[in-house]
Design a protein around this motif. Structure first.
Motif, PDB file in Angstrom:
ATOM      1  N   MET A   1      36.619 -11.408 -65.158  1.00  0.00           N
ATOM      2  CA  MET A   1      37.085  -9.772 -64.626  1.00  0.00           C
ATOM      3  C   MET A   1      36.940  -9.606 -63.225  1.00  0.00           C
ATOM      4  SD  MET A   1      37.953  -7.396 -66.529  1.00  0.00           S
ATOM      5  CE  MET A   1      38.693  -6.254 -65.067  1.00  0.00           C
TER       6      MET A   1
ATOM      7  N   GLY B   1      48.112  -3.936 -65.596  1.00  0.00           N
ATOM      8  CA  GLY B   1      47.225  -2.933 -66.111  1.00  0.00           C
ATOM      9  C   GLY B   1      45.817  -2.950 -66.355  1.00  0.00           C
ATOM     10  N   ALA B   2      45.396  -2.183 -66.936  1.00  0.00           N
ATOM     11  CA  ALA B   2      43.963  -2.120 -67.234  1.00  0.00           C
ATOM     12  C   ALA B   2      43.398  -3.012 -67.976  1.00  0.00           C
ATOM     13  CB  ALA B   2      43.356  -0.690 -67.673  1.00  0.00           C
ATOM     14  N   ALA B   3      42.206  -3.761 -67.877  1.00  0.00           N
ATOM     15  CA  ALA B   3      41.497  -4.556 -68.734  1.00  0.00           C
ATOM     16  C   ALA B   3      40.752  -3.907 -69.433  1.00  0.00           C
ATOM     17  CB  ALA B   3      40.743  -5.691 -68.012  1.00  0.00           C
TER      18      ALA B   3
ATOM     19  N   PHE C   1      28.138  -0.428 -54.373  1.00  0.00           N
ATOM     20  CA  PHE C   1      29.263  -0.812 -53.597  1.00  0.00           C
ATOM     21  C   PHE C   1      28.825  -1.054 -51.938  1.00  0.00           C
ATOM     22  CE2 PHE C   1      32.683  -1.649 -56.107  1.00  0.00           C
ATOM     23  CZ  PHE C   1      32.739  -1.020 -57.240  1.00  0.00           C
TER      24      PHE C   1
ATOM     25  N   ASN D   1      40.036  -8.000 -61.159  1.00  0.00           N
ATOM     26  CA  ASN D   1      39.784  -6.887 -60.397  1.00  0.00           C
ATOM     27  C   ASN D   1      39.937  -7.107 -58.689  1.00  0.00           C
ATOM     28  OD1 ASN D   1      37.424  -7.237 -59.794  1.00  0.00           O
ATOM     29  ND2 ASN D   1      36.441  -5.812 -61.388  1.00  0.00           N
ATOM     30  N   ARG D   2      39.607  -8.416 -58.333  1.00  0.00           N
ATOM     31  CA  ARG D   2      39.725  -8.838 -57.185  1.00  0.00           C
ATOM     32  C   ARG D   2      38.783  -7.857 -56.167  1.00  0.00           C
ATOM     33  NH1 ARG D   2      45.236  -8.150 -57.912  1.00  0.00           N
ATOM     34  NH2 ARG D   2      45.374  -6.594 -56.127  1.00  0.00           N
ATOM     35  N   GLN D   3      37.532  -7.527 -56.789  1.00  0.00           N
ATOM     36  CA  GLN D   3      36.540  -6.833 -56.231  1.00  0.00           C
ATOM     37  C   GLN D   3      35.461  -7.546 -55.452  1.00  0.00           C
ATOM     38  OE1 GLN D   3      36.261  -3.710 -55.367  1.00  0.00           O
ATOM     39  NE2 GLN D   3      34.070  -4.550 -54.446  1.00  0.00           N
ATOM     40  N   PRO D   4      34.971  -8.780 -56.007  1.00  0.00           N
ATOM     41  CA  PRO D   4      33.829  -9.470 -55.467  1.00  0.00           C
ATOM     42  C   PRO D   4      34.505 -10.336 -53.965  1.00  0.00           C
ATOM     43  CG  PRO D   4      34.108 -10.002 -57.717  1.00  0.00           C
ATOM     44  CD  PRO D   4      35.156  -9.206 -57.458  1.00  0.00           C
ATOM     45  N   ALA D   5      33.621 -10.558 -53.259  1.00  0.00           N
ATOM     46  CA  ALA D   5      33.847 -10.986 -51.824  1.00  0.00           C
ATOM     47  C   ALA D   5      34.003 -12.556 -52.148  1.00  0.00           C
ATOM     48  CB  ALA D   5      33.026 -10.818 -50.804  1.00  0.00           C
ATOM     49  N   PRO D   6      34.767 -13.196 -51.488  1.00  0.00           N
ATOM     50  CA  PRO D   6      35.071 -14.669 -51.484  1.00  0.00           C
ATOM     51  C   PRO D   6      33.858 -15.514 -50.756  1.00  0.00           C
ATOM     52  CG  PRO D   6      36.509 -13.967 -49.820  1.00  0.00           C
ATOM     53  CD  PRO D   6      35.791 -12.565 -50.336  1.00  0.00           C
TER      54      PRO D   6
ATOM     55  N   PRO E   1      33.119   5.512 -64.115  1.00  0.00           N
ATOM     56  CA  PRO E   1      34.694   5.624 -64.404  1.00  0.00           C
ATOM     57  C   PRO E   1      35.360   4.736 -65.264  1.00  0.00           C
ATOM     58  CG  PRO E   1      33.953   5.303 -62.054  1.00  0.00           C
ATOM     59  CD  PRO E   1      32.761   4.944 -63.027  1.00  0.00           C
TER      60      PRO E   1
ATOM     61  N   PHE F   1      33.555  -4.267 -65.614  1.00  0.00           N
ATOM     62  CA  PHE F   1      35.171  -3.963 -65.330  1.00  0.00           C
ATOM     63  C   PHE F   1      35.358  -3.699 -64.079  1.00  0.00           C
ATOM     64  CE2 PHE F   1      36.911  -5.043 -69.641  1.00  0.00           C
ATOM     65  CZ  PHE F   1      35.897  -4.695 -70.484  1.00  0.00           C
ATOM     66  N   GLN F   2      34.330  -2.979 -63.356  1.00  0.00           N
ATOM     67  CA  GLN F   2      35.033  -2.565 -62.185  1.00  0.00           C
ATOM     68  C   GLN F   2      34.160  -3.275 -60.657  1.00  0.00           C
ATOM     69  OE1 GLN F   2      35.509   1.581 -61.861  1.00  0.00           O
ATOM     70  NE2 GLN F   2      36.639   1.536 -63.784  1.00  0.00           N
TER      71      GLN F   2
END
Lengths: 602, 579
Positions: free
Chosen positions: A529, A346-348, A264, A533-538, A236, A396-397
């Motif tokens: 990144m 917006g998108a990086a 994921f 994108n706040r995807q990785p868990a803390p 994507p 990026f994702q």
């Protein structure tokens, strides 16, 4: 030419001295899907408890897509170790990268320290349908899986593919003289073709086709061959719709969908490695894309301005916003990436500044690593990642550090013609490589042929896979040289620890705990990144203890950001009437676990 | 003894659901809402009653393993379902937008129960194939009815996500503190509060003006701090917005909230995508949501650029008629009149399925009037101080006197573990975005009629021999006219632009015939034709809406000539004549 010969001789010498019998060293050719599967099953059998194979999905060509897991937790319900995901040969046109994955798996298993506190997920052949085209009796470089696609939107599917007209087992090109011709023979080398530039007085003479006949008689040649989707551009990030082989939408190919689903579903994955067409170990990922938000002139919406007590009528730079918001929220880890994500900027499109720091550091170290082994920097520049590629998606994702290797490239073109955009320069270099090292077998000389519809023409051109795949005899030494660097990178994962806990008694059973958490690694937790994108868990800081009351702060504190070689501080205030022990735990699926017991009072 | 046995037997039947399935009679009733199980029963009842015209397709399963069904309506006597234009209707992709399910059931019920008796409906069934999925978000619908909710909650599909980035997943949902089946609002008395009681109706509150004394602070939706992190209801189920998870122009979560981890990560959605891709005959798509009273067309995002103007003509025709069928509803453009949405269903259907499509936003709460003024408040005209209060006043009176109090829960005290004495009250779950059941049938019929109107406009192609003339010793000039009297073309102009789909095919053949030349006839009087360079016997054509297309061929030979017209999205036709 002499220099390249020298560097290659050194390679052979290295191979002789190290002289191990890896599977790669023992084999005589690149691996078909069946051979890869055989190898996977064999590895599982000889390493029970440490190797587990899974079929992620079935390709349109009905081949299984295998994933190997290596580690100590393959049967564990609860995973404590981080892991690294390796995807190889997703475009199917680089059989050497599949060998690389095989070589890496065996290297990992050769020493328990490689996998006792780290797990590995390896997909050795990410595009099995395309990978098998390398082994066809008639060889044609094609990255598409076997999904039937009506490429030319006519009344039939997959009806007009290439044909081996001259019976040499290779699909090359046809050049035919035609009034509409735009190509001419190159002055640099009469084997090469170039587009004529009328501005320079050059005259176009030839039309060029891929070798074949017009099966469906529609005037176009070989425009609707078997397949399919190129799995390697079906991800994507920067995915392009309505391209010749990109598929219908990101993840429309079962191979890419299954890989994304797996990644994921495994939040223990701390790093992604791609063996493919790029080399982010050798040079940092390319940074020249246009279209990103201007971080020096950020304008907030009315709602955002109200929320942060800022002014919607002026613009801010990203640094100003970091300063202001840090001051208002001392307990939060605020940085540029976080704000960019939070404000919806917006998108990086390009790698983040902070991440380029570690890419540059490791690129420098990698070049030194190669030099120490006697390699001179002669290879041509690595190419940027393609739109919709696996490595772009990973960085990026998924938001983890991503490294890649192409494992082989021809040497740099002669000085003055360095950019890969200069096609002619690259082709000339390919020719000299073929001439000097492959006994001229990499190029089929132009020879006349009587074509049923195009008439008198000539067939010739570069052999398929010339630029991507070296002779198999070189594979073992190439991989021995480069693949071990991946194990070095595995040691660079973010690594969180409780650095220091300072306890201050404030009287009446009230204690202030100042807790410093450090990341011992150079790579930040998460990457810039990943913060954006706040995807990785803390990571989670937990306080446990009997009869402890929280006065300020919570028993469970998420730690979302610790920079590379940095510390963050958290302050908790507790109330403990009776003296006793409390335990502080720091847990992250990707960055480690730590624990400290502290005596309170008494 | 025998009596008891019979009672037990009947009870057993009731419990097993058999009797209730029998209770579900066809024609279906639309004076009540159907929960998930009842929707399935309704579809089964329709299929049972009309086995020849329908098939019940198991499309796939949701995250919580609930079945997603489609009802196919197609008359096998007029052809295999894939050979006719496909009209796809779905609803309830957002779990709380439940009346969409009833609208879809209404479409099916109307088409089937009036078949044979009503000429228009009979011909609508005979000419198209209908694929109806009343509930896309089966888990959402189930939980909307089963659990306590606001009228807006349970929108997501059931993929746990750590919304508040604390390492826990869906750990702090709403809580039905007073157990009344609704998630309402909480308020607390506070002389420094931001709100005071509305003098018009003590159930309402208005914002305090500068200098005025307050009475209340608002505490948000009903709930407690389940995970002890200082926030309430900050991590409810999901959040994955199923209408942002589709594959066209998908953007990750940090750009498009609710997008999910990757396109079509939702298992039910992926199954529906495959279901649609297996039906390349689909040319018209309706997706029903709530609320607001709108018929929305794409494009979904500003950066995509506008559709080709020829497509806009089709949308305008269908949209404007829909506005007249459902007065008060407005025909609008997604990104401009609402906001850009990446990865939504509209983008997927217009660019990947290659169809026309509308999103129907059902129901306007401003129709809940209580006024002598006969003019309906203009939708969209929301003067924050005056207008909103005014609409709320009317709606409350409507609630009292037309719905007998069923839409609004009066403020009731409650002892909250954190806030102490508070009051809980507000609009109930089955209000605000949903019509009261007595208004459901009107809503369903009108919106179903918009669907049927567009279904009547799917392409029907007539192939005619326009002219045949001997122009040489062994040479004939033959002209073929193809006509589409309906508004919808055989392929969208967007598909042509994207080159995403195959055009229609016109084939000329005959055992003793040779096609010398062929091409589109641009001007019949001037005899201007654009001849195709290769294979003139196979032409790739596109049929416009409300229009015609003409082709000219030069043939030699004798005997029977067969002209075959085949299309992905319109019924194939054949013309035969003698040379």
């Amino acid at each position: 030419m002499k220099r390249s010969l020298l560097s290659l001789t050194l390679l052979f010498l290295v191979a002789l001295f190290v002289g191990q019998d890896s599977l790669v060293a023992q084999s005589t050719n690149y691996k078909t899907t069946d051979q890869v599967i055989q190898w996977v099953k064999q590895l599982e059998k000889t390493n029970p408890g440490m190797v587990k194979s899974t079929i992620l999905t079935t390709t349109p060509g009905e081949r299984p897509l295998y994933l190997l897991e290596i580690g100590n937790e393959i049967n564990s319900q609860q995973r404590l170790n981080p892991s690294i995901f390796v995807g190889a040969n997703l475009e199917g046109d680089r059989p050497l990268t599949t060998e690389g994955a095989i070589f890496l798996a065996e290297l990992i298993l050769a020493d328990p320290s490689h996998y006792d506190s780290l797990s590995w997920y390896i997909v050795p052949q990410g595009n099995p349908d395309a990978a098998n085209r390398y082994f066809n009796a008639v060889q044609f470089e094609d990255s598409r899986n076997d999904y039937p696609t009506n490429d030319d939107r006519d009344d039939r599917i997959d009806e007009d593919g290439v044909n081996d007209l001259n019976g040499d087992g290779l699909i090359t090109k046809m050049r035919v003289k035609h009034p509409d011709g735009t190509w001419m023979v190159s002055e640099k080398d009469t084997r090469l073709m170039q587009i004529a530039d009328p501005g320079k007085g050059e005259k176009g003479v030839y039309k060029i086709y891929s070798e074949g006949i017009d099966e469906d008689e529609d005037g176009s040649y070989n425009e609707d061959g078997p397949g399919g989707t190129n799995v390697g551009i079906n991800f994507p990030q920067l995915y392009k719709h309505h391209t010749a082989s990109g598929g219908i939408f990101p993840g429309s190919a079962p191979e890419s969908y299954a890989i994304m689903k797996f990644v994921f579903e495994h939040p223990d994955i701390a790093m992604i490695v791609s063996f493919g067409s790029t080399n982010w170990c050798y040079t940092p990922p390319w940074s020249g894309r246009k279209g990103e938000a201007d971080l020096s002139k950020i304008r907030l919406s009315e709602r955002q301005a109200r929320q942060f007590n800022l002014d919607a009528s002026r613009t801010y730079t990203i640094k100003e916003l970091v300063e202001i918001l840090k001051a208002e929220n001392p307990q939060m880890d605020i940085d540029e990436s976080m704000i960019a994500g939070f404000l919806g900027l917006g998108a990086a499109l390009n790698p983040q500044e902070g991440d380029l720091l570690f890419y540059k550091k490791y690129a420098k170290e990698y070049k030194e690593f190669l030099e120490e082994q006697g390699v001179e920097q002669e290879r041509s520049d690595p190419v940027p990642a393609k739109d919709g590629s696996f490595e772009l998606w990973g960085y990026f994702q998924v938001g983890v550090p991503v490294f890649s290797m192409d494992l082989w490239a021809i040497n740099k073109p002669d000085s003055g013609m360095v950019s890969p955009d200069n096609v002619l320069a690259m082709e000339k270099t390919l020719l000299s490589y073929s001439d000097s090292l492959l006994e001229r077998k990499g190029f089929v000389n132009w020879e006349s042929y009587e074509h049923p519809t195009l008439g008198q023409l000539e067939i010739g051109g570069f052999a398929p896979y010339l630029g991507t795949t070296p002779p198999y005899e070189w594979a073992d030494s190439l991989l021995k040289l480069q693949v071990p660097w991946i194990l070095n990178l595995a040691g660079e994962l973010p690594d969180l620890h409780l650095y220091e806990v300072k306890t201050t008694s404030m009287g009446n059973g009230i204690y202030q705990l100042d807790i410093w958490i450090e990341n011992r690694a150079f790579i930040p937790f998460p990457t810039d990144m990943g913060a954006r994108n706040r995807q990785p868990a803390p990571a989670i800081l937990t306080l446990e203890g009997e009869q402890v009351e929280m006065i300020s702060g919570y028993k469970r504190t998420p730690i979302s950001r610790v920079g590379g070689i940095s510390k963050v501080k958290r302050t908790l205030i507790i109330h403990m009437e009776k003296s006793g022990n409390i335990t502080l735990k720091l847990d992250s699926q990707t960055a480690g676990h730590d624990l400290e017991t502290i005596k309170i009072g008494g | 003894m025998k009596k008891n046995f019979i009672l037990i037997f009947v009870f057993g039947l009731l419990v097993s659901g058999y009797l209730s399935a029998q209770d579900l009679e066809v024609p279906l009733r639309f004076d009540h809402y159907y929960d998930y199980d009842q929707v399935v029963e309704a579809m089964q009842a329709l299929h049972r009653e009309y086995p020849d015209l329908t098939s019940l397709d198991l499309v796939g399963y949701s995250e919580e393993q609930r079945a997603i069904y489609a009802l196919t309506i197609s008359n096998p006597k007029t052809g295999d379902h894939l050979s006719k234009p496909g009209v796809y209707v779905d609803g309830n992709i957002h779990g709380n937008e439940v009346q969409a399910g009833e609208v879809c059931l209404y479409v099916a019920n109307r088409l089937l129960t009036r078949y044979g008796d009503n000429d228009q409906i009979t011909s609508l069934v005979d000419k198209n194939s209908y694929y109806i999925i009343p509930v896309v978000n089966v888990d959402g619908r189930y939980h909307f009815f089963e659990d306590a909710n606001t009228s807006s909650s349970n929108r997501s599909i059931r993929r746990p996500k750590d919304d508040d980035k604390d390492g826990l997943f869906d750990e702090d949902p709403y809580d039905d503190l007073d157990g009344d089946g609704n998630i309402c609002d909480m308020r607390k008395r506070d002389p420094n509060g931001t709100h005071r009681t509305d003098p018009f109706d003590s159930r309402l509150m208005v914002r305090v003006k500068p200098g005025e004394k307050g009475e209340w602070i608002l505490l948000g939706r009903e709930g407690i701090d389940n995970d002890g992190d200082g926030k309430i209801n900050e991590d409810t189920e999901g959040y994955l917005d199923p209408n942002r998870n589709w594959g066209y122009n998908w953007k990750p979560n940090y750009i498009q909230g609710g997008a999910g981890y990757y396109p079509l990560s939702g298992t039910g959605l992926k199954a529906i995508a495959n279901y649609m891709l297996d039906r390349p005959n689909i040319i018209m798509v309706w997706a029903f949501h709530n609320s607001g009273g709108m018929f929305l067309r794409g494009p979904s995002t500003k950066d995509e650029g506008e559709f080709p103007s020829a497509d806009l003509k089709v949308y305008d025709y269908l949209g404007e008629n829909s506005e007249m069928i459902t007065p008060g509803y407005r025909y609008l453009l997604v990104w401009k009149d609402l906001y850009s949405t990446y990865g939504d269903f509209t983008g997927f259907t217009t660019n990947i399925i290659g169809s026309y499509g509308f999103v129907g936003e059902l129901f306007q709460s401003q129709t809940e009037t209580y006024s002598l003024n006969k003019d309906l408040k203009k939708p969209g005209e929301r003067d924050r101080e005056q207008g909103e209060t005014d609409t709320n006043h009317q709606r409350l009176k409507f609630n009292d006197h037309v719905a007998q109090g069923e839409l609004y829960k009066s403020w009731t005290t409650y002892n909250h573990p954190l806030y102490g004495e508070i009051e809980i009250g507000g609009w109930t779950k089955m209000s605000s975005r949903l019509p009261h059941p007595f208004m459901l049938q009107d809503l369903a019929h009108r919106n179903a009629s918009s669907v049927l109107f567009s279904a009547g406009q799917t392409p029907e192609i007539k192939v005619e021999l326009m002219g045949k003339e001997k122009v040489g010793k062994d040479l004939y000039q033959v002209r073929i006219r193809l006509v589409n009297d309906n508004a919808i073309p055989t392929l969208t102009y967007q598909s042509l632009r994207n080159k995403s789909h195959r055009k229609d095919i016109l084939k000329v053949s005959g055992s003793s015939i040779q096609v010398i030349a062929g091409g589109q006839l641009k001007d019949e009087f001037m005899n201007k034709a654009i001849y195709k360079e290769h294979k003139p016997q196979v032409q790739f054509i596109h049929m416009p809406g409300f229009g015609k297309v003409e082709y000219q061929f030069l043939l030699s030979g004798k005997g029977r000539v067969t002209v075959d017209y085949s299309s992905l999205k319109a019924k194939d036709q054949k013309l035969e004549f003698e040379l």
